[in-house]
Enzyme design. Structure first.
Site, PDB file in Angstrom:
ATOM      1  N   ARG A   1       0.882  -1.272  -0.366  1.00 27.11           N
ATOM      2  CA  ARG A   1      -0.004  -0.008   0.068  1.00 27.11           C
ATOM      3  C   ARG A   1       0.756   0.720  -0.009  1.00 27.11           C
ATOM      4  NH1 ARG A   1      -3.441  -3.967  -0.770  1.00 27.11           N
ATOM      5  NH2 ARG A   1      -5.612  -3.799   0.049  1.00 27.11           N
TER       6      ARG A   1
ATOM      7  N   SER B   1     -10.991  -0.388   3.452  1.00 25.11           N
ATOM      8  CA  SER B   1     -10.074  -0.559   4.181  1.00 25.11           C
ATOM      9  C   SER B   1      -9.662   1.142   4.931  1.00 25.11           C
ATOM     10  CB  SER B   1      -8.381  -1.550   4.478  1.00 25.11           C
ATOM     11  OG  SER B   1      -9.242  -2.885   3.675  1.00 25.11           O
TER      12      SER B   1
ATOM     13  N   GLU C   1      -4.543   3.722   5.602  1.00 25.56           N
ATOM     14  CA  GLU C   1      -4.470   4.295   4.415  1.00 25.56           C
ATOM     15  C   GLU C   1      -5.138   5.277   3.854  1.00 25.56           C
ATOM     16  OE1 GLU C   1      -5.788   1.479   0.591  1.00 25.56           O
ATOM     17  OE2 GLU C   1      -6.381   1.011   2.423  1.00 25.56           O
TER      18      GLU C   1
HETATM   19  N1  EPU Z   1     -10.646 -10.410  10.408  1.00 24.53           N
HETATM   20  C1  EPU Z   1     -11.753 -10.296  11.415  1.00 24.53           C
HETATM   21  N2  EPU Z   1     -12.075  -9.444  11.876  1.00 24.53           N
HETATM   22  C2  EPU Z   1     -12.839  -8.494  11.343  1.00 24.53           C
HETATM   23  C3  EPU Z   1     -11.865  -8.595   9.208  1.00 24.53           C
HETATM   24  C4  EPU Z   1     -10.759  -9.802   9.239  1.00 24.53           C
HETATM   25  O1  EPU Z   1     -11.262 -11.594  12.246  1.00 24.53           O
HETATM   26  O2  EPU Z   1     -13.508  -8.033  11.188  1.00 24.53           O
HETATM   27  C5  EPU Z   1     -10.040 -11.658  10.097  1.00 24.53           C
HETATM   28  C6  EPU Z   1      -9.820 -12.286   8.752  1.00 24.53           C
HETATM   29  O3  EPU Z   1     -10.756 -13.579   9.367  1.00 24.53           O
HETATM   30  C7  EPU Z   1      -9.073 -13.509   8.248  1.00 24.53           C
HETATM   31  C8  EPU Z   1      -7.549 -12.207   8.591  1.00 24.53           C
HETATM   32  O4  EPU Z   1      -8.769 -10.781   9.747  1.00 24.53           O
HETATM   33  O5  EPU Z   1      -8.472 -13.836   9.410  1.00 24.53           O
HETATM   34  C9  EPU Z   1      -7.869 -10.992   7.527  1.00 24.53           C
HETATM   35  O6  EPU Z   1      -9.270 -10.330   6.717  1.00 24.53           O
HETATM   36  P1  EPU Z   1      -8.955 -10.170   5.321  1.00 24.53           P
HETATM   37  O7  EPU Z   1      -8.747 -11.663   3.898  1.00 24.53           O
HETATM   38  O8  EPU Z   1     -10.939 -10.191   5.135  1.00 24.53           O
HETATM   39  O9  EPU Z   1      -8.749  -9.164   4.841  1.00 24.53           O
HETATM   40  P2  EPU Z   1      -7.421  -7.294   5.364  1.00 24.53           P
HETATM   41  O10 EPU Z   1      -6.584  -8.143   5.699  1.00 24.53           O
HETATM   42  O11 EPU Z   1      -8.678  -7.161   7.015  1.00 24.53           O
HETATM   43  C10 EPU Z   1      -6.735  -7.142   3.086  1.00 24.53           C
HETATM   44  C11 EPU Z   1      -6.864  -5.599   1.663  1.00 24.53           C
HETATM   45  C12 EPU Z   1      -8.131  -6.015   1.594  1.00 24.53           C
HETATM   46  C13 EPU Z   1      -8.291  -7.247   0.876  1.00 24.53           C
HETATM   47  C14 EPU Z   1      -7.971  -7.776   1.389  1.00 24.53           C
HETATM   48  C15 EPU Z   1      -8.406  -9.185   1.027  1.00 24.53           C
HETATM   49  C16 EPU Z   1      -5.447  -4.007   3.979  1.00 24.53           C
HETATM   50  C17 EPU Z   1      -5.420  -3.308   4.306  1.00 24.53           C
HETATM   51  N3  EPU Z   1      -6.948  -4.348   2.878  1.00 24.53           N
HETATM   52  O12 EPU Z   1      -8.271  -6.805   4.043  1.00 24.53           O
HETATM   53  O13 EPU Z   1      -7.792  -4.361   0.903  1.00 24.53           O
HETATM   54  O14 EPU Z   1      -9.749  -6.606  -0.089  1.00 24.53           O
HETATM   55  O15 EPU Z   1      -7.175  -8.565   2.766  1.00 24.53           O
HETATM   56  O16 EPU Z   1      -7.526  -8.831   0.034  1.00 24.53           O
HETATM   57  O17 EPU Z   1      -4.444  -4.660   2.940  1.00 24.53           O
HETATM   58  C18 EPU Z   1      -9.260  -1.945   1.001  1.00 24.53           C
HETATM   59  O18 EPU Z   1      -7.493  -1.858   0.811  1.00 24.53           O
HETATM   60  O19 EPU Z   1      -9.430  -0.843   0.424  1.00 24.53           O
HETATM   61  C19 EPU Z   1      -9.259  -3.352   0.713  1.00 24.53           C
HETATM   62  C20 EPU Z   1     -10.616  -4.120   1.302  1.00 24.53           C
END
Ligand code: EPU
Length: 334
Positions: A160, A234, A330
């Site tokens: 990012r 995010s 972000e």
């Molecule tokens: N999780 C929780 N609670 C929540 C959200 C997530 O426990 O409320 C846990 C999930 O269960 C999982 C882990 O956190 O084990 C990761 O969650 P997720 O796969 O939803 O992805 P993220 O790390 O929260 C990142 C990106 C997203 C992208 C997803 C999928 C960043 C800041 N965000 O989110 O990007 O869609 O991975 O690859 O890196 C964006 O940048 O706007 C965005 C949506």
């Protein structure tokens, strides 16, 4: 170039905030950029408005980059260079490349925003980042008044992060992006959620179209549609912390998800941290962290930018107090 005074930005930011710009100009041709010198400062270059939180009306000029056009530059039967102008909608562009049967950005389906802002924060999802398929971009240097080409190395991509968010911030306007896509693409379905979604869809031998459909389904189930609930995806980055810190946390929270990024550092999901501090789906006034994905700050109705920002700061403080981890935005805050 037509300059509007006191222009509403409500339809130009995905938080749906009713803020104004003292001056506003929409750029629809590259050559117009040579005349922006005369516009009152400060300037802000706006793309799809999907990564910006306006905490107040903007006192200077909003320069809205709305350049359109896309096409194939070269095709050797395997690798294909495809360009798009900065104002092209990202997901429309992904669909265009899928129609051409080109692989590379199917995992990045349905990310809000425009092509020109995608490299600025090196957009990423489901194990792929734009840097993986990036070829080069053209940008207008507002200091020298000329167009220049940046290759991947010049862009200094990281999680990012890019040159355009650091030293280059505020100086360059990205006008055109060129990606190197492939006719014989290796799919990235290793990211847990994609594999299980393909299984739910009954697909055992997926192609790029199936992967795109799976990603769209996952995103639609978790991430709120900005047309219904104002948001910027995010709100925070996933923090990268030392291995010692993670080992320490895992003693207290053995079920915490984590993703090693090197021998010494590990990425921790901010959504998990925020949920564990009790913020998931908890509304305060017109603001909440989303009930399906705690990393997404949402405008429940008529929130102001200040309210949204204040909520984000409370969330950030409680993560700091409880886990000793400093979250970083972000989204750009103006
Ligand atoms: N999780 C929780 N609670 C929540 C959200 C997530 O426990 O409320 C846990 C999930 O269960 C999982 C882990 O956190 O084990 C990761 O969650 P997720 O796969 O939803 O992805 P993220 O790390 O929260 C990142 C990106 C997203 C992208 C997803 C999928 C960043 C800041 N965000 O989110 O990007 O869609 O991975 O690859 O890196 C964006 O940048 O706007 C965005 C949506």
């Amino acid at each position: 170039m037509v300059v509007k005074e006191n222009a509403s930005l409500k339809s130009l930011n995905t938080f749906g905030l009713d803020v104004h710009a003292a001056h506003y100009v929409r750029i629809t041709s590259r050559e117009e950029l040579r005349n922006i010198k005369q516009l009152p400062k400060p300037w802000f270059f706006l793309g799809g408005g999907s990564n910006i939180l306006f905490t107040r009306s903007f006192p200077g000029t909003i320069i809205h980059i709305d350049l359109r056009g896309r096409g194939i530059i070269s095709d050797d039967g395997d690798d294909v260079l495809v360009y798009g102008m900065a104002g092209e909608n990202w997901h429309e562009f992904v669909r265009y490349t899928l129609q051409l049967d080109l692989g590379g950005i199917e995992n990045l389906s349905l990310i809000p925003g425009n092509l020109g802002t995608a490299p600025v924060q090196n957009i990423g999802a489901y194990g792929v980042e734009i840097k993986d398929v990036f070829h080069e971009l053209e940008a207008f240097d507002t200091e020298k008044g000329e167009f220049i080409i940046f290759n991947a190395e010049d862009c200094q991509f990281a999680y990012r992060q890019s040159y355009f968010k650091q030293e280059g911030k505020g100086r360059y306007i990205i006008t055109k992006v060129v990606l190197k896509l492939s006719r014989h693409h290796t799919l990235h379905t290793g990211y847990g959620a994609i594999g299980s979604e393909l299984q739910n869809m009954g697909i055992t031998n997926p192609d790029i179209h199936d992967v795109s459909r799976a990603v769209v389904r996952i995103r639609m189930s978790k991430l709120p549609d900005p047309a219904m609930l104002g948001n910027c995806g995010s709100f925070f980055k996933n923090p990268i912390v030392s291995k010692e810190k993670v080992d320490d946390l895992l003693k207290r929270f053995p079920d915490m998800p984590f993703y090693p990024v090197s021998d010494a550092e590990t990425k921790v999901p901010a959504g998990w941290l925020i949920e564990h501090c009790g913020w998931k789906g908890k509304a305060e006034g017109n603001v909440s962290m989303h009930k399906q994905q705690a990393l997404v700050l949402i405008n429940l109705g008529n929130a102001s930018g200040e309210e949204l920002y204040a909520h984000a700061q409370r969330v950030k403080q409680s993560v700091k107090d409880f886990f000793g981890i400093q979250l970083e935005e972000e989204v750009n805050v103006l």
